[in-house]
Structure formats: C-alpha cells, structure tokens
Design a protein around this motif. Structure first.
Motif, PDB file in Angstrom:
ATOM      1  N   THR A 179      20.012  49.732  49.632  1.00  0.00           N
ATOM      2  CA  THR A 179      19.202  50.006  48.949  1.00  0.00           C
ATOM      3  C   THR A 179      18.866  49.256  47.723  1.00  0.00           C
ATOM      4  O   THR A 179      17.882  49.324  47.067  1.00  0.00           O
ATOM      5  N   HIS A 180      19.794  48.716  47.236  1.00  0.00           N
ATOM      6  CA  HIS A 180      19.651  47.732  45.410  1.00  0.00           C
ATOM      7  C   HIS A 180      19.225  46.305  45.655  1.00  0.00           C
ATOM      8  O   HIS A 180      18.923  45.313  45.000  1.00  0.00           O
ATOM      9  N   GLY A 181      18.833  45.643  47.240  1.00  0.00           N
ATOM     10  CA  GLY A 181      18.924  44.676  48.075  1.00  0.00           C
ATOM     11  C   GLY A 181      19.809  43.241  47.185  1.00  0.00           C
ATOM     12  O   GLY A 181      19.200  42.101  47.242  1.00  0.00           O
ATOM     13  N   VAL A 182      21.057  43.324  47.393  1.00  0.00           N
ATOM     14  CA  VAL A 182      21.682  42.522  47.021  1.00  0.00           C
ATOM     15  C   VAL A 182      22.794  41.783  48.184  1.00  0.00           C
ATOM     16  O   VAL A 182      22.429  42.649  49.020  1.00  0.00           O
ATOM     17  N   PRO A 183      22.155  40.604  48.306  1.00  0.00           N
ATOM     18  CA  PRO A 183      23.055  39.868  49.213  1.00  0.00           C
ATOM     19  C   PRO A 183      24.127  40.095  49.815  1.00  0.00           C
ATOM     20  O   PRO A 183      25.123  39.734  49.080  1.00  0.00           O
ATOM     21  N   ALA A 184      23.906  41.016  51.183  1.00  0.00           N
ATOM     22  CA  ALA A 184      25.775  40.944  51.702  1.00  0.00           C
ATOM     23  C   ALA A 184      26.462  39.485  51.532  1.00  0.00           C
ATOM     24  O   ALA A 184      28.001  39.866  50.809  1.00  0.00           O
ATOM     25  N   ARG A 185      26.296  38.274  51.207  1.00  0.00           N
ATOM     26  CA  ARG A 185      27.419  37.544  51.036  1.00  0.00           C
ATOM     27  C   ARG A 185      27.783  37.171  49.645  1.00  0.00           C
ATOM     28  O   ARG A 185      28.313  36.506  48.692  1.00  0.00           O
ATOM     29  N   ARG A 186      26.998  38.103  48.263  1.00  0.00           N
ATOM     30  CA  ARG A 186      27.512  38.544  47.173  1.00  0.00           C
ATOM     31  C   ARG A 186      28.516  38.910  47.435  1.00  0.00           C
ATOM     32  O   ARG A 186      29.081  39.416  45.348  1.00  0.00           O
ATOM     33  N   VAL A 187      28.744  40.453  48.378  1.00  0.00           N
ATOM     34  CA  VAL A 187      29.656  41.602  47.756  1.00  0.00           C
ATOM     35  C   VAL A 187      30.967  40.989  48.141  1.00  0.00           C
ATOM     36  O   VAL A 187      31.157  40.383  49.547  1.00  0.00           O
ATOM     37  N   ILE A 188      32.108  40.923  47.360  1.00  0.00           N
ATOM     38  CA  ILE A 188      33.111  41.092  47.817  1.00  0.00           C
ATOM     39  C   ILE A 188      33.318  42.518  48.286  1.00  0.00           C
ATOM     40  O   ILE A 188      33.529  43.469  47.198  1.00  0.00           O
ATOM     41  N   LEU A 189      34.310  43.060  49.301  1.00  0.00           N
ATOM     42  CA  LEU A 189      34.822  44.261  49.028  1.00  0.00           C
ATOM     43  C   LEU A 189      36.508  44.297  49.740  1.00  0.00           C
ATOM     44  O   LEU A 189      37.129  43.009  50.059  1.00  0.00           O
ATOM     45  N   GLY A 190      37.343  45.129  48.069  1.00  0.00           N
ATOM     46  CA  GLY A 190      38.586  44.944  47.467  1.00  0.00           C
ATOM     47  C   GLY A 190      39.476  45.829  48.244  1.00  0.00           C
ATOM     48  O   GLY A 190      38.590  47.637  49.103  1.00  0.00           O
ATOM     49  N   HIS A 191      40.828  45.554  49.052  1.00  0.00           N
ATOM     50  CA  HIS A 191      41.413  46.648  49.118  1.00  0.00           C
ATOM     51  C   HIS A 191      41.619  47.474  51.140  1.00  0.00           C
ATOM     52  O   HIS A 191      41.909  47.641  51.109  1.00  0.00           O
ATOM     53  N   LEU A 192      40.507  46.223  52.127  1.00  0.00           N
ATOM     54  CA  LEU A 192      40.410  46.422  52.723  1.00  0.00           C
ATOM     55  C   LEU A 192      41.442  46.891  53.388  1.00  0.00           C
ATOM     56  O   LEU A 192      41.761  47.901  55.037  1.00  0.00           O
ATOM     57  N   HIS A 193      43.200  46.367  53.027  1.00  0.00           N
ATOM     58  CA  HIS A 193      44.155  46.711  54.046  1.00  0.00           C
ATOM     59  C   HIS A 193      44.954  48.472  54.116  1.00  0.00           C
ATOM     60  O   HIS A 193      45.506  48.709  55.141  1.00  0.00           O
ATOM     61  N   ARG A 194      44.525  48.741  52.674  1.00  0.00           N
ATOM     62  CA  ARG A 194      45.098  50.536  52.737  1.00  0.00           C
ATOM     63  C   ARG A 194      44.425  51.521  53.645  1.00  0.00           C
ATOM     64  O   ARG A 194      44.577  52.381  53.723  1.00  0.00           O
ATOM     65  N   PHE A 195      43.245  50.721  54.250  1.00  0.00           N
ATOM     66  CA  PHE A 195      42.641  51.712  55.694  1.00  0.00           C
ATOM     67  C   PHE A 195      41.995  50.464  56.574  1.00  0.00           C
ATOM     68  O   PHE A 195      41.392  50.091  57.136  1.00  0.00           O
ATOM     69  N   PRO A 196      43.189  50.461  57.404  1.00  0.00           N
ATOM     70  CA  PRO A 196      43.615  48.983  58.828  1.00  0.00           C
ATOM     71  C   PRO A 196      42.529  49.808  59.508  1.00  0.00           C
ATOM     72  O   PRO A 196      43.310  49.602  60.799  1.00  0.00           O
ATOM     73  N   ASP A 197      41.417  49.820  59.606  1.00  0.00           N
ATOM     74  CA  ASP A 197      40.612  49.968  60.276  1.00  0.00           C
ATOM     75  C   ASP A 197      39.793  48.599  60.803  1.00  0.00           C
ATOM     76  O   ASP A 197      38.561  48.942  60.458  1.00  0.00           O
ATOM     77  N   ALA A 198      40.182  48.590  61.952  1.00  0.00           N
ATOM     78  CA  ALA A 198      39.932  47.018  62.577  1.00  0.00           C
ATOM     79  C   ALA A 198      38.043  48.100  63.521  1.00  0.00           C
ATOM     80  O   ALA A 198      37.389  46.321  62.797  1.00  0.00           O
ATOM     81  N   GLU A 206      30.298  41.847  59.898  1.00  0.00           N
ATOM     82  CA  GLU A 206      29.074  41.328  60.586  1.00  0.00           C
ATOM     83  C   GLU A 206      27.985  41.640  59.120  1.00  0.00           C
ATOM     84  O   GLU A 206      26.512  40.914  59.871  1.00  0.00           O
ATOM     85  N   THR A 207      27.830  42.293  58.375  1.00  0.00           N
ATOM     86  CA  THR A 207      26.438  42.128  57.458  1.00  0.00           C
ATOM     87  C   THR A 207      26.898  40.487  56.732  1.00  0.00           C
ATOM     88  O   THR A 207      25.556  40.438  56.274  1.00  0.00           O
ATOM     89  N   GLY A 208      28.076  39.859  56.861  1.00  0.00           N
ATOM     90  CA  GLY A 208      28.039  38.471  56.215  1.00  0.00           C
ATOM     91  C   GLY A 208      28.939  39.026  54.362  1.00  0.00           C
ATOM     92  O   GLY A 208      28.989  37.892  53.730  1.00  0.00           O
ATOM     93  N   CYS A 209      29.041  39.850  54.889  1.00  0.00           N
ATOM     94  CA  CYS A 209      30.406  39.742  52.856  1.00  0.00           C
ATOM     95  C   CYS A 209      31.082  39.861  53.263  1.00  0.00           C
ATOM     96  O   CYS A 209      32.073  38.843  54.140  1.00  0.00           O
ATOM     97  N   PHE A 210      32.181  39.088  51.975  1.00  0.00           N
ATOM     98  CA  PHE A 210      33.225  38.763  51.939  1.00  0.00           C
ATOM     99  C   PHE A 210      34.896  39.766  52.458  1.00  0.00           C
ATOM    100  O   PHE A 210      33.862  41.595  51.746  1.00  0.00           O
TER     101      PHE A 210
END
Length: 302
Positions: A179-198, A206-210
């Motif tokens: 929607t807002h055109g931010v490159p995925a490589r500039r996004v860092i998703l935090g706390h993924l371990h709290r929802f450990p859905d592989a 696969e989007t290229g984010c961190f």
C-alpha cells in the motif's frame, strides 16, 4: 548498500563498524500501561551495557519510541563510557501507552515528528519503531504505519515493527510494502518467536524483510524453547541473512544485574548454541552481518 550508514547517537558510522549487535533492546522505557515496570536507572543501564561489551557486544539498538521515556539525552554518555554503539528510535507504540491528550496533540503531524527526530537535534534517531495490534491492524496502527512509511520515504530510515504476540506479520507487510511502497528490505518484523508459525515466517522472509527474534528467555514467553527450531527452518530455506536477535529487556527484573538473562544472554547463552547447531557462518550473519545491513540507510535530509 554503497554510501549507506548506520545512524548512532554519536553520529553516522559505516555499517561494517557496527560489530556484534543486540538488534532489539531497551535501556530506558516507561509506560502508563505498565506501572512500576519502568527502566529508568542509568547505573543499571550502564552495568547492562558493560556486561554485554565484556562478552564482545559492540552495538545495541534501543527500540523505545517517542513518548515512552527514552532518556535519549543519556545515550551518548553511555555509548562513550562503554564503547558500545547505540542506535535510538523515533516512532510510536500502541495507543494504550500514551495519554489521549498527548496523542491528540501530535497525531496529525506524526510524519514530520519522525523526520525531525531522524534528521535533527543533538541526538538523532536511527530507526522508526511502530506497532501492530493482536492479530489485526487497528485504526491507530494503520495511522502510525502510514506515518512511518512517509517518514521512511523522506529519509530512508528502517522501520521496526512490534508485532503483538508475533501476529499480523503479513498484514503489516501488505500495508507498508504494497500500500505505502516501503521496500521490504527496509522493514524489520519484531517478536516473531511469540507466534512460531514456520509457514508465516517463511512467507514473510520471501518478501525480503528482516525477521527479528527478540526477548529470548523472558519468563512469560512460553515459545522460547522453539527459538532454535524457528531459526533453523529459516536458515535451511535460505533466509539466514535476514535473521536478527535481540534481548528486548523491558523490566528491571529481566536485567542481568537482577538475575535475569538481560543483554548478556544473547552472547553468553544463545550465540554458542547457534554456532554449534546452525554453524559459525549463520551465527556471524545473525549477530554482525545482518544488523549492519538492516540498520544502514542512505540517509536523506528532507
């Protein structure tokens, strides 16, 4: 990223200077939603950094956003005393962490607020921290994410996202990137371990984010025993260069000086296991190479 720099509280540095990094933590934080759990002791913050540095730690990224008692003015002194690079954050957390009158005052000008903190003042922020809601994006989250995207486009700052209980990762990526055109490589998703859905972890990668796995061994995180498995799945799928680790210390009791794991646990507890089970190259990427790329930007001055 040619010409990129990591923006620390003492100034911009080359990405390769960042060194071994705790990619998501807090030296100071406070919220009316969490009374009595404030991190506000400068001496304790100093001790935590010294213990981290003694194990080879060279950088800490403080994700405490605007309005949550960041004590930004104290960070340069702590950095100088310990030799640890510190990256500060601008941005905004969930609405519950702010007085309604404060939100009303700043709500319409969030992009400008974020840009000013990233590009001006005696201590500049080096990232934008925002937050989603549990399994969804509420109106507040959408507003703040849109503001973060606008500030990113003005400055190239990376955007770190608090995923409530690790959820709504794909919704966040859709809003920021599609929607807002931010490159995925500039996004860092935090706390993924709290929802450990592989599957969701792989889809996000696969989007290229961190992907940040932060807060290991905090007593209330019942998914910590799956952390190494989550990292292994991503590494085996070819995403080792997108993984970050952080301590996410948010209460005094969680600090190493109070018999909690604290920042030192990343290097004294987790790093040896990652080296042994996933290999030294993966460990080096997670603690050194990946943070250098995730927090580097081609900074623009609007």
């Amino acid at each position: 990223m040619t010409g990129a720099a990591v923006r620390t509280v003492l100034g911009d540095i080359a990405p390769e200077e960042l060194g071994v990094c705790d990619a998501h933590d807090h030296l100071f934080i406070g919220s009316p939603a969490l009374p009595g759990q404030e991190l506000d002791d400068t001496g304790a913050a100093l001790s935590e950094l010294q213990a981290f540095a003694a194990l080879g730690g060279r950088a800490v990224v403080q994700w405490t956003p605007w309005g949550m008692r960041r004590r930004t003015e104290e960070l340069p002194g702590l950095s100088r005393r310990t030799g640890v690079h510190l990256v500060s954050a601008t941005g905004m957390h969930q609405a519950k962490h702010y007085d309604e009158r404060v939100l009303e005052r700043v709500y319409g000008g969030l992009p400008g607020l974020f840009v000013r903190e990233l590009t001006g003042g005696p201590v500049r922020a080096g990232m934008i921290k925002v937050a989603g809601a549990y399994h969804r994006l509420d109106d507040h989250a959408r507003h703040v994410l849109a503001a973060a995207a606008e500030a990113h486009h003005a400055t190239d700052a990376p955007i770190g996202v608090h995923l409530e209980a690790g959820t709504a990762a794909l919704d966040v990526l859709h809003l920021l990137c599609d929607t807002h055109g931010v490159p995925a490589r500039r996004v860092i998703l935090g706390h993924l371990h709290r929802f450990p859905d592989a599957r969701i972890h792989r889809q996000a990668a696969e989007t290229g984010c961190f992907l940040a796995f932060d807060g290991p061994s905090r007593p209330h995180h019942g998914t910590d025993w799956r952390l190494l498995d989550s990292l292994a799945v991503l590494a085996e799928a070819g995403h080792a260069r997108q993984i970050l680790l952080g301590g996410d210390t948010v209460t005094p009791a969680a600090r190493a000086g109070a018999d909690g794991p604290g920042m030192p646990f990343l290097l004294g507890g987790l790093r040896p296991r990652i080296e042994r089970e996933l290999g030294p190259d993966v460990a080096s990427a997670i603690f050194t190479g990946n943070p250098a790329r995730a927090f580097a930007a081609r900074w623009r001055q609007p």
